[in-house]
Design an enzyme around this catalytic site. Structure first.
Site, mmCIF file in Angstrom:
data_model
loop_
_atom_site.group_PDB
_atom_site.id
_atom_site.type_symbol
_atom_site.label_atom_id
_atom_site.label_comp_id
_atom_site.label_asym_id
_atom_site.label_seq_id
_atom_site.Cartn_x
_atom_site.Cartn_y
_atom_site.Cartn_z
ATOM 1 N N ASP A 1 -20.738 -78.826 -15.180
ATOM 2 C CA ASP A 1 -20.136 -80.081 -15.629
ATOM 3 C C ASP A 1 -18.747 -80.231 -15.023
ATOM 4 O O ASP A 1 -18.172 -79.288 -14.479
ATOM 5 C CB ASP A 1 -20.042 -80.105 -17.159
ATOM 6 C CG ASP A 1 -19.864 -81.508 -17.729
ATOM 7 O OD1 ASP A 1 -19.836 -82.480 -16.953
ATOM 8 O OD2 ASP A 1 -19.728 -81.617 -18.962
ATOM 9 N N HIS B 1 -14.842 -82.430 -15.755
ATOM 10 C CA HIS B 1 -14.028 -83.246 -16.649
ATOM 11 C C HIS B 1 -12.826 -83.771 -15.879
ATOM 12 O O HIS B 1 -12.193 -83.036 -15.120
ATOM 13 C CB HIS B 1 -13.533 -82.436 -17.845
ATOM 14 C CG HIS B 1 -12.607 -83.213 -18.734
ATOM 15 N ND1 HIS B 1 -13.071 -84.128 -19.659
ATOM 16 C CD2 HIS B 1 -11.246 -83.259 -18.803
ATOM 17 C CE1 HIS B 1 -12.033 -84.680 -20.268
ATOM 18 N NE2 HIS B 1 -10.922 -84.173 -19.772
#
Length: 435
Positions: free
Chosen positions: A80, A82
């Site tokens: 992921d 961010h």
């Protein structure tokens, strides 16, 4: 036996609560044992006195463990990204499907816009039918079908963070490095990640406008995430101008589709490749960062990332043929106005925050959390820093609901874009790498 009063007193006396105490406090935030007054006092004490490295890790893990932590059994790494937020920053919509096309699985828990920065979930909401609040079963089904899903946090993901964040917003403690770190990472780590990359923005359109502050946040995030067991790297990237030439939800989705279908490239692809290259290397899907970056660029160029994006949109309730027919699905503003340069000059500075606030004023963002968003409004075709424009050439195009809204946006746009006779030095897109 821990209690809120003793923990707050410790912090006030510049002592760091131990892991058991922070675990108790996080659970108290989640289940209501800790009152709003105690939450605010805790936030202020942390903001004023800090937690140190050990305390920051302990608070992050306690907030992660205040709710459900996802586990995965997939034939590839769970990765992921961010971003700390900026304007025209729609990288997630490019990167998540590109990672999926390279063999990763991406359960991306994202947020909504507040202040001058746009929210990834708001951008996806511009696509008819898409639901970003999925049950865990539907999230897993979407990941299985598309390899990626961009969703909001469910109520049982890091509930302590949801409670503490609301308190921070009204107690002037949002800026605490320890609380920012714990807030960001508790939600990301609850997704059960094998690897994470952080895009820490600096410049006029970022929250962290100072390079040293951005590096400090990046270092805190990387150190904390790695200590919590998630392999993490941060890139400090430039936000002295909008990353994409569009600001506003449907307009940014349109720009993403132009990138994914080979009609545009530029900084969006460069940042996505840089971030994705780190993730693929850290996740064992590329031999090194450059090979990973090349792989991300390749799947964007040849359409494999677009296929994954289309599969994600369909699995989340959107049109099955979105990638093939995206222009007809996205809403359009009723007033479209080109703003032209008043003289021949170079673009010497762009106030990204001012442009973001202009989009909020158009109705494309939120001044407060309860505001309703008009997905069609915003700015497109925004000029790049350092470019030369002739008199009469466009600086940007305004997309508004009413002529009066467009008038205010034009005035804000002209104030936000500075011109001069000499071309400025333009900053590197990637300023630093940490971890």
């Amino acid at each position: 036996m821990s209690n809120a009063r003793a923990i707050i007193a410790k912090l006030r006396q510049r002592q760091t609560p131990n892991r058991e105490e922070l675990n108790w406090f996080a659970q108290g935030l989640a289940d209501g044992t800790v009152t709003d007054a105690q939450s605010g006092a805790f936030a202020m004490a942390v903001c004023l006195n800090g937690l140190g490295d050990v305390g920051r890790v302990a608070l992050t893990m306690a907030m992660r463990d205040s709710g459900r932590v996802l586990e995965w059994d997939l034939p590839g790494p769970v990765l992921d990204k961010h971003s700390t937020g900026g304007v025209g920053d729609c990288v997630s919509l490019v990167l998540a499907p590109a990672l999926a096309a390279c063999g990763a699985y991406v359960p991306m828990i994202s947020g909504r816009g507040l202040g001058h920065t746009g929210g990834t979930l708001d951008k996806l909401d511009a696509i008819p039918g898409v639901s970003t609040q999925l049950s865990e079963r539907r999230l897993r089904d979407t990941i299985a079908k598309a390899g990626c899903a961009i969703v909001g946090a469910s109520a049982d993901i890091a509930p302590a963070d949801k409670r503490l964040y609301a308190v921070r917003d009204v107690t002037a403690t949002v800026e605490s490095l320890d609380l920012i770190t714990a807030s960001i990472l508790s939600k990301k780590l609850a997704a059960g990640l094998d690897g994470l990359v952080l895009d820490v923005k600096t410049g006029s359109g970022a929250f962290m406008k100072d390079m040293d502050e951005a590096r400090g946040l990046a270092e805190a995030l990387v150190k904390t995430a790695n200590a919590a067991g998630c392999k993490t790297t941060a890139l400090v990237t430039d936000m002295s101008q909008p990353l994409a030439p569009a600001l506003g939800n449907a307009l940014e989705v349109a720009e993403v589709m132009r990138v994914l279908t080979g009609r545009a490239a530029g900084p969006l692809v460069e940042i996505a490749a840089a971030l994705g290259g780190v993730l693929l290397a850290n996740g064992g899907l590329a031999k090194d960062v450059q090979a990973g970056a090349d792989a991300i660029a390749a799947v964007i160029k040849d359409g494999r990332a677009a296929e994954r994006f289309g599969a994600m949109v369909a699995a989340m309730g959107g049109p099955v043929q979105f990638v093939e027919n995206w222009p007809r699905f996205l809403p359009e503003a009723t007033v479209i106005r080109e703003v032209s340069a008043q003289s021949t000059a170079f673009i010497t500075a762009i106030d990204g925050e001012a442009l973001g606030l202009a989009v909020v004023d158009l109705g494309g963002g939120r001044a407060v959390e309860s505001d309703q968003i008009n997905p069609a409004v915003g700015l497109s075709d925004v000029v790049r820093l350092g470019s030369k424009v002739a008199k009469g050439q466009p600086l940007a195009v305004i997309h508004a609901a009413r002529p009066a809204d467009a008038d205010r946006a034009e005035a804000a746009l002209r104030r936000a874009i500075s011109t001069g006779p000499l071309a400025p030095a333009t900053p590197d897109l990637i300023a630093d790498r940490i971890g």
